[in-house]
Design an enzyme around this catalytic site. Structure first.
Site, PDB file in Angstrom:
ATOM      1  N   VAL A   1      34.973  24.636  40.452  1.00  0.00           N
ATOM      2  CA  VAL A   1      36.275  24.532  39.793  1.00  0.00           C
ATOM      3  C   VAL A   1      37.274  23.794  40.681  1.00  0.00           C
ATOM      4  O   VAL A   1      37.324  24.029  41.896  1.00  0.00           O
ATOM      5  CB  VAL A   1      36.806  25.947  39.449  1.00  0.00           C
TER       6      VAL A   1
ATOM      7  N   ASP B   1      31.256  39.685  31.538  1.00  0.00           N
ATOM      8  CA  ASP B   1      31.152  39.384  32.970  1.00  0.00           C
ATOM      9  C   ASP B   1      32.499  39.697  33.616  1.00  0.00           C
ATOM     10  O   ASP B   1      33.077  38.882  34.327  1.00  0.00           O
ATOM     11  CB  ASP B   1      30.798  37.883  33.113  1.00  0.00           C
TER      12      ASP B   1
ATOM     13  N   ALA C   1      29.793  27.720  42.453  1.00  0.00           N
ATOM     14  CA  ALA C   1      28.665  28.623  42.196  1.00  0.00           C
ATOM     15  C   ALA C   1      27.443  27.794  41.830  1.00  0.00           C
ATOM     16  O   ALA C   1      27.473  26.567  41.934  1.00  0.00           O
ATOM     17  CB  ALA C   1      29.027  29.589  41.081  1.00  0.00           C
ATOM     18  N   SER C   2      26.373  28.471  41.392  1.00  0.00           N
ATOM     19  CA  SER C   2      25.124  27.747  41.187  1.00  0.00           C
ATOM     20  C   SER C   2      25.227  26.722  40.071  1.00  0.00           C
ATOM     21  O   SER C   2      24.626  25.664  40.128  1.00  0.00           O
ATOM     22  CB  SER C   2      23.991  28.723  40.906  1.00  0.00           C
ATOM     23  N   ILE C   3      26.014  27.017  39.040  1.00  0.00           N
ATOM     24  CA  ILE C   3      26.044  26.107  37.899  1.00  0.00           C
ATOM     25  C   ILE C   3      27.213  25.132  37.951  1.00  0.00           C
ATOM     26  O   ILE C   3      27.069  23.981  37.590  1.00  0.00           O
ATOM     27  CB  ILE C   3      26.024  26.910  36.575  1.00  0.00           C
TER      28      ILE C   3
ATOM     29  N   LYS D   1      36.530  22.734  35.386  1.00  0.00           N
ATOM     30  CA  LYS D   1      35.229  23.253  35.815  1.00  0.00           C
ATOM     31  C   LYS D   1      34.195  22.158  35.572  1.00  0.00           C
ATOM     32  O   LYS D   1      34.097  21.645  34.456  1.00  0.00           O
ATOM     33  CB  LYS D   1      34.921  24.501  34.976  1.00  0.00           C
TER      34      LYS D   1
HETATM   35  N1  LIG Z   1      41.597  28.902  34.374  1.00  0.00           N
HETATM   36  C1  LIG Z   1      41.559  29.201  35.673  1.00  0.00           C
HETATM   37  N2  LIG Z   1      42.685  29.397  36.363  1.00  0.00           N
HETATM   38  C2  LIG Z   1      42.673  29.683  37.683  1.00  0.00           C
HETATM   39  N3  LIG Z   1      41.555  29.798  38.407  1.00  0.00           N
HETATM   40  C3  LIG Z   1      40.374  29.623  37.780  1.00  0.00           C
HETATM   41  C4  LIG Z   1      40.312  29.330  36.384  1.00  0.00           C
HETATM   42  N4  LIG Z   1      39.024  29.215  36.045  1.00  0.00           N
HETATM   43  C5  LIG Z   1      38.320  29.425  37.177  1.00  0.00           C
HETATM   44  N5  LIG Z   1      39.119  29.677  38.227  1.00  0.00           N
HETATM   45  C6  LIG Z   1      38.728  29.959  39.623  1.00  0.00           C
HETATM   46  O1  LIG Z   1      37.446  29.436  39.874  1.00  0.00           O
HETATM   47  C7  LIG Z   1      36.505  30.487  40.133  1.00  0.00           C
HETATM   48  C8  LIG Z   1      35.167  30.175  39.475  1.00  0.00           C
HETATM   49  O2  LIG Z   1      35.332  29.956  38.084  1.00  0.00           O
HETATM   50  P1  LIG Z   1      34.471  30.727  37.005  1.00  0.00           P
HETATM   51  O3  LIG Z   1      34.862  30.213  35.672  1.00  0.00           O
HETATM   52  O4  LIG Z   1      34.586  32.185  37.242  1.00  0.00           O
HETATM   53  O5  LIG Z   1      33.029  30.183  37.346  1.00  0.00           O
HETATM   54  P2  LIG Z   1      31.666  30.936  37.709  1.00  0.00           P
HETATM   55  O6  LIG Z   1      30.913  30.952  36.438  1.00  0.00           O
HETATM   56  O7  LIG Z   1      31.090  30.038  38.716  1.00  0.00           O
HETATM   57  O8  LIG Z   1      32.007  32.301  38.224  1.00  0.00           O
HETATM   58  C9  LIG Z   1      37.170  31.728  39.596  1.00  0.00           C
HETATM   59  O9  LIG Z   1      36.738  32.881  40.252  1.00  0.00           O
HETATM   60  C10 LIG Z   1      38.648  31.441  39.846  1.00  0.00           C
HETATM   61  O10 LIG Z   1      38.999  31.710  41.178  1.00  0.00           O
END
Ligand SMILES: Nc1ncnc2c1ncn2[C@@H]1O[C@H](COP(=O)(O)OP(=O)(O)O)[C@@H](O)[C@H]1O
Ligand SMILES: [Mg+2]
Length: 511
Positions: free
Chosen positions: A140, A290, A135-137, A155
């Protein structure tokens, strides 16, 4: 350098909105006053050629914002939760903005991890995947800790994104001031507040330590919530630009067909989504703000897993109690009581007509309760309620607006999993439990104990404060100079001890 840069950015923004045909739509949606309209057009129109073209397949507003870059996308997303500022229509359009960008190379991610954690990635992790989402910031990666063999999500913040966001935020501040000077009437919309709010949200997301802290606090609050799980952060493998947490294994909440195929009880899951959200908001005053499909999974055992703690909401205890009573009043259709609570809390000025207010509330509640069970919405109820309270002279707090907007999203998630869900039936037990525990005799005892603890804490200072006050009263001319500290009659330590003792006794007795 800042001034010219900001002016240039402002012109480019105006030009891009003109070029993509989004300018008119935005000004209309915000009901911009004529002076602001004229200025926007002057800034944008002659410089159209300087604007970005964007993707012609997107609708105008989405096209303009996406072309202007990540900070604008993020800003648009945050504005989509502020229908109070941009109006409902524009908020709905902004919600369509997708915060998805091409990933950056894994090697760069690894070098960031290495620089921040001070060890080669291969020493820390035995596996480190290509990005699973970007994503923008941040993006993962899926990884495995070398020592423990545990699977984790890593992340990593996008390189260079901090300074880039800061530059754009600077330009947003500049634009907000520009708008206020030009058109003081827009102060009602509080452009500067909006930019400050944006800045605080983004600063939180840019610093992974803050997100880890939110994750950890949220996990602690919810550790006894049945059927709910939060991936724990690994502090030793986290830093400002890196956050490592347990890998959440499960099916995406956004795929109800897969959930049913896997044998999950979707109606139970939908009910729990609503209940958990309300419980966090009411009981803890700290909620995930969120909670869309992309941030929720369902584990094999049916547990709901939530992650992504970039945006959290907070509501103080007093407001929570008042709102729980208001919701309960609605559930019981006791509009007089709802009105009373508003007046008692001082939310509505006392010179307003309570009976008229109660009738306005009835007009909010009855149509909602008259609707089919599967169309009832708590988010709508809150939205209409805020409309009425604002008409009666109360300004809605930003945190409550965030709660309401999140509720829209949470209801959407729950309904997509179980379209027949009755939101009231799901909500009722949580609201009434909260009322029982926060307004009953137990709560009173807790309040008293807290007050006693506070007195206990200030105890040692109290005698001196009292003496000072008495002295000031007796010697007003010297009190102003505030130079003389009178000699105590009884030794201060003795009085202090007595106060502390009383405080502690009351505190212990009531606990
Ligand atoms: N702890 C986690 N376990 C499994 N998948 C994760 C986890 N954290 C993030 N993800 C995956 O990475 C994606 C993006 O992470 P997220 O924390 O939602 O970041 P953003 O702020 O960019 O939405 C999530 O939609 C998920 O698919
Ligand atoms: Mg996310």
């Amino acid at each position: 350098m800042r001034g010219p840069h900001n002016i240039l950015r402002l012109i480019r923004t105006g030009a891009t909105f003109e070029r993509t045909g989004a300018m008119g739509a935005v000004l209309d949606a915000m009901e911009a006053p004529p002076r602001l309209r004229a200025a926007a057009r002057i800034v944008g129109w002659p410089f159209r050629w300087m604007g970005y073209k964007g993707d012609p397949n997107l609708p105008p507003i989405t096209r303009a914002i996406t072309a202007l870059g990540p900070a604008y996308i993020k800003f648009g997303q945050i504005l989509s939760t502020r229908a109070d500022v941009v109006g409902v229509e524009l908020a709905d359009q902004l919600r369509m903005l997708q915060d998805r960008l091409p990933p950056f190379p894994t090697d760069i991610a690894k070098s960031i991890v290495e620089a921040d954690l001070g060890q080669p990635v291969d020493d820390l992790f035995s596996e480190f995947s290509e990005p699973v989402a970007a994503a923008s910031i941040a993006q993962v990666h899926r990884a495995r800790i070398r020592d423990s063999g545990q699977e984790v999500a890593v992340k990593v913040v996008r390189p260079g994104i901090g300074p880039a966001f800061r530059r754009d935020i600077d330009a947003f501040h500049f634009a907000a001031r520009f708008i206020e000077v030009l058109s003081p009437s827009t102060r009602r919309l509080r452009p500067r507040d909006v930019v400050n709010h944006f800045e605080s949200v983004v600063s939180g997301e840019l610093d992974m330590r803050l997100e880890s802290a939110s994750a950890s606090e949220f996990a602690e609050n919810t550790k006894n919530d049945a059927g709910f799980d939060v991936p724990k952060p690994h502090w030793g493998l986290s830093s400002r630009r890196v956050m490592t947490s347990d890998w959440a294994e499960g099916l995406p909440m956004g795929d109800p067909v897969a959930l049913i195929a896997a044998g999950h009880d979707v109606s139970h899951i939908a009910t729990r989504v609503i209940q958990l959200f309300l419980q966090h908001a009411l009981r803890d005053g700290f909620f995930h703000a969120d909670m869309h499909h992309g941030n929720l999974k369902v584990a094999a055992n049916g547990d709901i897993i939530a992650y992504d703690f970039g945006i959290m909401g907070e509501i103080d205890e007093y407001t929570r109690r008042v709102y729980a009573e208001i919701l309960m009043g609605f559930i019981r259709r006791d509009y007089r009581r709802v009105a009373r609570v508003h007046f008692e809390a001082g939310y509505v000025p006392r010179d307003r007509d309570e009976a008229a207010f109660a009738r306005a509330l009835r007009a909010v509640g009855e149509p909602i309760f008259g609707a089919d069970a599967n169309r009832i919405s708590m988010a709508n109820l809150l939205a209409y309620l805020f409309e009425v309270t604002e008409r009666f002279g109360m300004r809605t707090q930003t945190q409550l607006i965030l709660l309401q907007r999140t509720m829209v999203v949470v209801e959407g998630v729950a309904r997509s999993v179980d379209p027949q869900l009755n939101i009231w039936d799901a909500a009722k037990p949580v609201v009434s439990d909260y009322i029982k525990s926060s307004l009953g005799p137990q709560a009173l005892a807790r309040d008293l104990a807290k007050a006693a603890q506070t007195v206990g804490r200030y105890g040692p200072l109290l005698p001196q404060m009292v003496e000072q006050a008495l002295w000031d009263r007796a010697h007003p001319e010297e009190a102003q100079l505030n130079v003389i500290v009178p000699k105590p009659v009884v030794p201060t330590w003795l009085v202090a001890l007595a106060f502390a003792g009383i405080g502690a006794a009351i505190g212990l007795g009531l606990r």
